[in-house]
Design an enzyme around this catalytic site. Structure first.
Site, PDB file in Angstrom:
ATOM      1  N   ASN A   1       0.098  -1.157  -0.107  1.00  0.00           N
ATOM      2  CA  ASN A   1       0.121   0.207  -0.487  1.00  0.00           C
ATOM      3  C   ASN A   1       1.128   1.043   0.536  1.00  0.00           C
ATOM      4  OD1 ASN A   1      -2.528  -1.307  -0.092  1.00  0.00           O
ATOM      5  ND2 ASN A   1      -2.940  -1.298   2.064  1.00  0.00           N
TER       6      ASN A   1
ATOM      7  N   GLU B   1     -23.521   8.150   4.470  1.00  0.00           N
ATOM      8  CA  GLU B   1     -22.537   7.761   5.119  1.00  0.00           C
ATOM      9  C   GLU B   1     -22.035   8.526   5.909  1.00  0.00           C
ATOM     10  OE1 GLU B   1     -19.236   5.663   2.768  1.00  0.00           O
ATOM     11  OE2 GLU B   1     -20.941   4.801   0.698  1.00  0.00           O
TER      12      GLU B   1
ATOM     13  N   CYS C   1     -12.541   1.226  -8.667  1.00  0.00           N
ATOM     14  CA  CYS C   1     -11.762   2.511  -8.701  1.00  0.00           C
ATOM     15  C   CYS C   1     -10.690   2.604  -8.930  1.00  0.00           C
ATOM     16  CB  CYS C   1     -12.455   3.889  -7.514  1.00  0.00           C
ATOM     17  SG  CYS C   1     -12.352   3.414  -6.184  1.00  0.00           S
TER      18      CYS C   1
ATOM     19  N   GLU D   1     -14.678   3.681 -12.098  1.00  0.00           N
ATOM     20  CA  GLU D   1     -14.095   4.941 -12.423  1.00  0.00           C
ATOM     21  C   GLU D   1     -13.590   5.032 -13.900  1.00  0.00           C
ATOM     22  OE1 GLU D   1     -11.380   6.564  -9.813  1.00  0.00           O
ATOM     23  OE2 GLU D   1      -9.586   6.386 -11.204  1.00  0.00           O
TER      24      GLU D   1
ATOM     25  N   HIS E   1     -12.404  13.661  -7.306  1.00  0.00           N
ATOM     26  CA  HIS E   1     -10.969  13.955  -6.730  1.00  0.00           C
ATOM     27  C   HIS E   1     -10.675  15.198  -6.612  1.00  0.00           C
ATOM     28  CE1 HIS E   1     -11.105   9.396  -6.942  1.00  0.00           C
ATOM     29  NE2 HIS E   1     -10.549   9.680  -5.515  1.00  0.00           N
TER      30      HIS E   1
END
Ligand code: MET
Ligand SMILES: [Zn+2]
Length: 760
Positions: free
Chosen positions: A116, A488, A647, A669, A698
């Protein structure tokens, strides 16, 4: 004697001091000199820390202000012209390449192998002039030397550096690897300077050996290392990690380097072949302590591996090492005060891993009695974890053993479901929807924090969340969206939120790992069999549906993504953990359905990034990943519509797997990739509905009506009208309300005009 070695140490510091220093510097509150001093302090602290754990070989040049690959670009003058033209100081230019500035965007950022961590992709052009224009590796080596620590500098190998890069715009067609002979003199220069400073070894990372490499790239290694080995009086540790060398193992054969490092955690099986390839003077660095996970090393198995190598090579030619840099592990377990002692005893973060290395080295050098109590404690801890009730939940295992093939199968094929869903949902052509989250305002974060700290009651918090939901629902109704979401507001993070509600997860206070630049993530730790004690999301979704007549879409994070963004267990396969997650989500989905939710979305943005490093391993991975999604979702009735969302990356390669998910609607995406995604529809016949992201969430830019209209027209050339959904690229949580409102209004207007055009 067998020495111990660390391949790289986390940079951020025990309390993310580097992050704080960087962000203060970027905000203009911390001068460059202060930043440099903070970095110097952290480096010294890290070296001394490793020394105090008993590590023999300590790395330098593993520090970075942003990213080690970017450090190399800057060091070798691989600076695209657009950054050179600016009148910038060295550090300003560096940070411009890293994060952009007011006039320039940053360089491209990509994932570091399957970790990551993200790196800044080097850009090469026909006019790239390789030059050693910096002294970072030498300075840091000397800095450590001054503190009486003789380090082993780490550099990225020349072949990996070129291969991980790309051709700069305007130099399309340039294959970076063709530049190898122009680049090598710079490495020779660097190696000479490091040798002159007193380095006796250099760790040269050629991690790309775990990829399927083009022949041209494979062929570049031998001649390159022929040259480098003669460049200076310094030994090269040719370093690989993150997996099996596979067919690239032949590159090691006869390679003129003083030593080779292998990842024997991820690929213990490659030990045998390497032992027979190395010559009589070469050294093997055995990576037996996991640099990618948080688990305590099983000393017994690690020592067994090392002993096998010693039998062949003798003690002086073996180094015990971390499998990779420890960059991917949190700093220290010491700061965890909330994890129960029982569970804490199973973990080992970077500092503890450094200690493990020195214990293993002692055990094999002086015999097990020299570290008897450490070995005994380790055995106890490994046993305790194996037998713990937390690790093993018989009910979960039993349920897994009774999973059948038909549980992965919806009741009918898509076409039949589609009819029933149309009937029930009564949606217009080109239905509009969003991906789930709405702006996460300061107020929302504040309320969540207050609730967490016990400063407001559950009732107060719930009513706050209900008000947020009301506002978001009303807003969506007003602007005319077709399928609504609850927004959310109760979710801090799409994985943490679920982890906290599931059995089998543990959360840390301070276990941060660098994701990119100053950004760190704190992944949950999966410690045991996963199950769902009670409903996780039903309350909010049900409430949201109760206040509108439009269909409400319930939102869940999928099994693959929850697994991918956590530290997984190392004692059972990821496929098994993923299936446990799938079963927990299956129950949640059925409960949502029972509560009246007609549309349910299961996000899997990590499906692509979890793909293995080698193509040959794709099918096995995709099979368990796709099965997990299907197991989670297939229990619903025909007229319940299942959505999924993707995405973050190029999905063309796994489009077939996406089709196999058998979702009714997928949103992907696409706005950033210049409609590249759509080329897939030319070759593939996608049966279900699809919403290619219509604008890039974004970016703070408002999507203009004409832009969206153009895009929809473009998409309609490839996607049948009755299959097309209109939605943004991803969730809106990082956007503000103004941008959100403007863009969504344009999106709805574009859908309406497309309906008109299409009718006409
Ligand atoms: C990274 S994908 C995010 C999906 C999630 N439902 C959201 O809207 O935030
Ligand atoms: Zn997304």
């Amino acid at each position: 004697m067998v020495k111990s070695a660390v391949l790289g140490f986390p940079r951020m510091g025990p309390n993310r001091e580097l992050k704080k220093a960087l962000e203060a510097h970027w905000a203009g509150k911390f001068s460059e000199a202060e930043l440099q001093q903070a970095a110097k302090d952290l480096r010294l602290q890290n070296w001394q820390l490793q020394k105090s754990q008993g590590v023999d070989i300590i790395p330098s040049n593993d520090f970075s202000f942003y990213d080690q690959v970017l450090d190399h670009s800057v060091l070798f003058n691989v600076i695209p012209k657009r950054y050179q033209d600016e009148k910038l100081s060295f550090m300003q230019r560096y940070f411009a390449m890293a994060r952009g500035n007011s006039t320039l965007p940053s360089q491209e950022m990509v994932k570091w192998f399957d970790s990551n961590y993200h790196f800044m992709r080097p850009e090469f052009s026909n006019s790239t002039e390789f030059k050693l224009v910096g002294t970072k590796p030498i300075d840091e080596f000397l800095e450590a030397k001054e503190a009486h620590i003789l380090t082993r500098p780490v550099v990225i190998g020349p072949v990996s550096f070129l291969y991980l890069g790309k051709a700069e715009k305007g130099s399309q067609g340039l294959d970076p690897i063709s530049l190898i002979n122009k680049l090598l003199p710079v490495y020779e220069d660097l190696f000479r300077k490091l040798a002159a400073a007193g380095a006796d070894w250099i760790q040269v990372d050629e991690a790309i050996l775990v990829y399927d490499l083009p022949e041209k790239v494979r062929a570049a290694f031998k001649p390159a290392y022929e040259r480098l080995s003669k460049a200076a009086n310094v030994k090269i540790l040719f370093t690989t990690y993150f997996g099996d060398l596979g067919n690239n193992v032949d590159i090691i054969n006869g390679l003129p380097v003083a030593g080779v490092h292998l990842d024997l955690v991820r690929a213990p099986g490659q030990l045998g072949s390497i032992l027979s390839l190395l010559n009589d003077s070469q050294i093997l660095s055995a990576g037996v302590v996991d640099g990618r996970n948080i688990w305590k090393t099983n000393f017994k198995s690690a020592i067994e591996i090392v002993e096998t190598a010693i039998k062949k090579f003798g003690k002086d030619r073996i180094i015990v090492a971390s499998s990779s840099s420890l960059l991917h592990t949190p700093h220290t377990l010491d700061s965890e005060k909330k994890i129960s002692e029982e569970i804490k005893d199973w973990f080992s973060f970077a500092v503890e891993k450094a200690k493990e290395l020195s214990i293993i080295a002692k055990a094999v050098t002086n015999g097990p009695d020299s570290v008897r109590s450490e070995l005994n404690n380790n055995t106890k801890s490994i046993e305790a974890r194996k037998c713990s009730k937390i690790t093993n939940d018989p009910a979960v295992r039993e349920r897994q053993s009774s999973v059948t093939q038909d549980m992965h199968q919806r009741k009918s094929e898509f076409s039949a479901r589609n009819k029933e869903q149309k009937q029930r949902l009564q949606l217009p052509l080109f239905p509009t929807t969003t991906i789930g989250s709405f702006p996460q305002t300061k107020e929302i974060r504040l309320a969540r924090n207050k609730f967490r700290k016990g400063e407001i009651t559950e009732q107060e918090y719930d009513s706050f969340i209900e008000k947020e939901i009301q506002a978001v629902v009303k807003f969506q109704e007003e602007i005319g969206l077709d399928v609504l979401v609850h927004g959310e507001p109760e979710r801090n993070d799409m994985v943490q939120y679920f982890g906290e509600k599931l059995n089998g997860f543990v959360f840390t206070q301070n276990a941060w790992v660098q994701s990119y630049g100053s950004r760190c993530v704190q992944p949950p730790l999966i410690v045991g069999d996963i199950s769902r004690p009670k409903e996780m999301t039903v309350k909010e979704s049900k409430y949201a549906q109760s206040i509108t007549n439009k269909p409400m879409k319930a939102m869940l994070t999928g099994p693959v993504t929850i697994l991918a963004w956590s530290f997984p267990r190392d004692d059972i396969p990821r496929s098994v953990q993923c299936q446990q997650l799938a079963l927990a989500l299956r129950d949640e989905i059925l409960d949502l359905e029972k509560a009246g939710l007609k549309v349910i979305q299961v996000d899997e943005p990590a499906l692509r990034e979890t793909c293995p490093l080698r193509k040959k391993d794709f099918p096995a991975y995709l099979e368990w990943a796709v099965n997990a999604f299907r197991l989670a979702t297939a229990g619903v009735e025909n007229d319940t519509q299942i959505h999924s969302h993707f995405c973050y990356s190029d999905f063309n390669e796994i489009f077939d797997a996406i089709r196999c998910l058998d979702a009714d609607v997928v949103s992907i995406e696409n706005s950033k990739s210049d409609l590249k995604l759509l080329s897939v529809f030319d070759s593939q016949n996608y049966p279900a509905c699809i919403g290619p992201g219509i604008w890039d969430v974004h970016s703070p830019r408002v999507a203009l009506l004409e832009e969206i209209q153009d895009r929809v027209r473009e998409i309609l050339k490839r996607v049948p009208a009755e299959s097309l959904w209109i939605n943004p690229d991803c969730g809106l949580k990082t956007r503000n309300w103004e941008e959100t409102e403007a863009s969504l209004k344009n999106m709805v207007a574009a859908a309406r005009s497309a309906r008109e055009e299409y009718k006409a």
